[in-house]
Design an enzyme around this catalytic site. Structure first.
Site, mmCIF file in Angstrom:
data_model
loop_
_atom_site.group_PDB
_atom_site.id
_atom_site.type_symbol
_atom_site.label_atom_id
_atom_site.label_comp_id
_atom_site.label_asym_id
_atom_site.label_seq_id
_atom_site.Cartn_x
_atom_site.Cartn_y
_atom_site.Cartn_z
ATOM 1 N N LYS A 83 0.857 -1.190 0.000
ATOM 2 C CA LYS A 83 0.000 0.000 0.000
ATOM 3 C C LYS A 83 0.893 1.240 0.000
ATOM 4 O O LYS A 83 1.797 1.352 0.832
ATOM 5 C CB LYS A 83 -0.832 -0.040 1.283
ATOM 6 C CG LYS A 83 -2.191 0.570 1.197
ATOM 7 C CD LYS A 83 -2.846 0.357 2.559
ATOM 8 C CE LYS A 83 -4.260 0.771 2.585
ATOM 9 N NZ LYS A 83 -4.772 0.790 3.951
HETATM 10 C C1 E4P Z 1 -8.140 1.724 4.222
HETATM 11 O O1 E4P Z 1 -7.426 0.870 3.751
HETATM 12 C C2 E4P Z 1 -7.923 2.405 5.509
HETATM 13 O O2 E4P Z 1 -7.207 1.522 6.349
HETATM 14 C C3 E4P Z 1 -9.176 2.724 6.244
HETATM 15 O O3 E4P Z 1 -10.328 2.294 5.566
HETATM 16 C C4 E4P Z 1 -9.239 4.078 6.844
HETATM 17 O O4 E4P Z 1 -10.461 4.218 7.532
HETATM 18 P P1 E4P Z 1 -10.754 5.366 8.605
HETATM 19 O O5 E4P Z 1 -11.064 6.627 7.879
HETATM 20 O O6 E4P Z 1 -11.935 4.870 9.368
HETATM 21 O O7 E4P Z 1 -9.511 5.471 9.451
#
Ligand code: E4P
Length: 217
Positions: A83
């Site tokens: 990522k």
């Molecule tokens: C995506 O891969 C992120 O880890 C995640 O969905 C972020 O979510 P949040 O806005 O609830 O922290």
């Protein structure tokens, strides 16, 4: 639509995998920082449990550092998806890592042009953050619709991974829009199983059955 869980918690991942509904996992530095133990060993265990794509995020901010970390993460297990954040450096790193055959998830997507640029760099997934857009008074799901339309127009192989999901309505809307993947916190998945009418209906079925059994000789 594939279901990923958005967590680094081994117990939650194990419990969902046992139900048989889990296709993958997404993590991020904030989620992994909450878990005890060595994060690389934890990622390995997550891959062994889920046997599907597991996103692990780089923390470097320059492309050379992201590429180095991305290679290290990818070496943990074949299921690792590297990522990278959507920045110029992240897109550069995506292009290189994807060119080496690694799967890349470009994260922190807040506009359709960002998603399109990530697709051009060979991303396997783009992650639009719907909840964080809702938080600032913009309808996050509108972004998902735009990205799905653009990718459909040009047959991009990049999958739309709906992230920052906060409730079951996000899941339903993502499915209706034709998103490829939704990544959901464990609590929201649990919540999606529940409906009071299901509980009431089951209670009544069982009571009626018991009553009938009791009156039979
Ligand atoms: C995506 O891969 C992120 O880890 C995640 O969905 C972020 O979510 P949040 O806005 O609830 O922290």
């Amino acid at each position: 639509m594939k279901l990923f869980v958005d967590t680094g918690n081994l117990k939650d991942i194990q419990a969902l995998a046992e139900i048989g509904i889990l296709d993958g996992v997404t993590t991020n530095p904030s989620l992994l920082a909450k878990e005890p133990g060595d994060y690389k060993q934890n990622l390995k265990q997550i891959c062994q449990i889920v046997q599907g794509p597991v996103s692990a995020e780089v923390v470097a901010t320059d492309s050379a550092g992201m590429i180095r970390e991305g290679r290290e993460l990818a070496a943990i297990d074949d299921h690792i998806v590297v990522k990278v954040p959507f920045t110029v450096e992240g897109v550069k790193a995506c292009k290189t890592l994807a060119g080496e055959g690694k799967h890349v998830n470009v994260t922190l997507i807040f506009s359709a042009t960002q998603a399109w640029l990530a697709a051009k760099a060979g991303a396997s997934y783009v992650s639009p953050f719907v909840g964080r857009l809702d938080d600032i008074g913009t309808t996050g799901m509108n972004l998902v619709r735009e990205i799905v339309d653009i990718f459909d127009n040009f047959d991009y192989a990049t999958e739309v991974l709906v992230a920052s999901v906060r409730n079951p309505i996000h899941i339903v809307e993502a499915a209706r829009m034709g998103a490829d993947v939704v990544t959901v916190p464990s609590a929201v998945i649990q919540q999606s199983f529940k409906h009071p009418l299901t509980d009431l209906g089951l209670k009544k079925f069982l009571e009626d059955w018991e009553k009938a059994q009791a009156t039979r000789v």
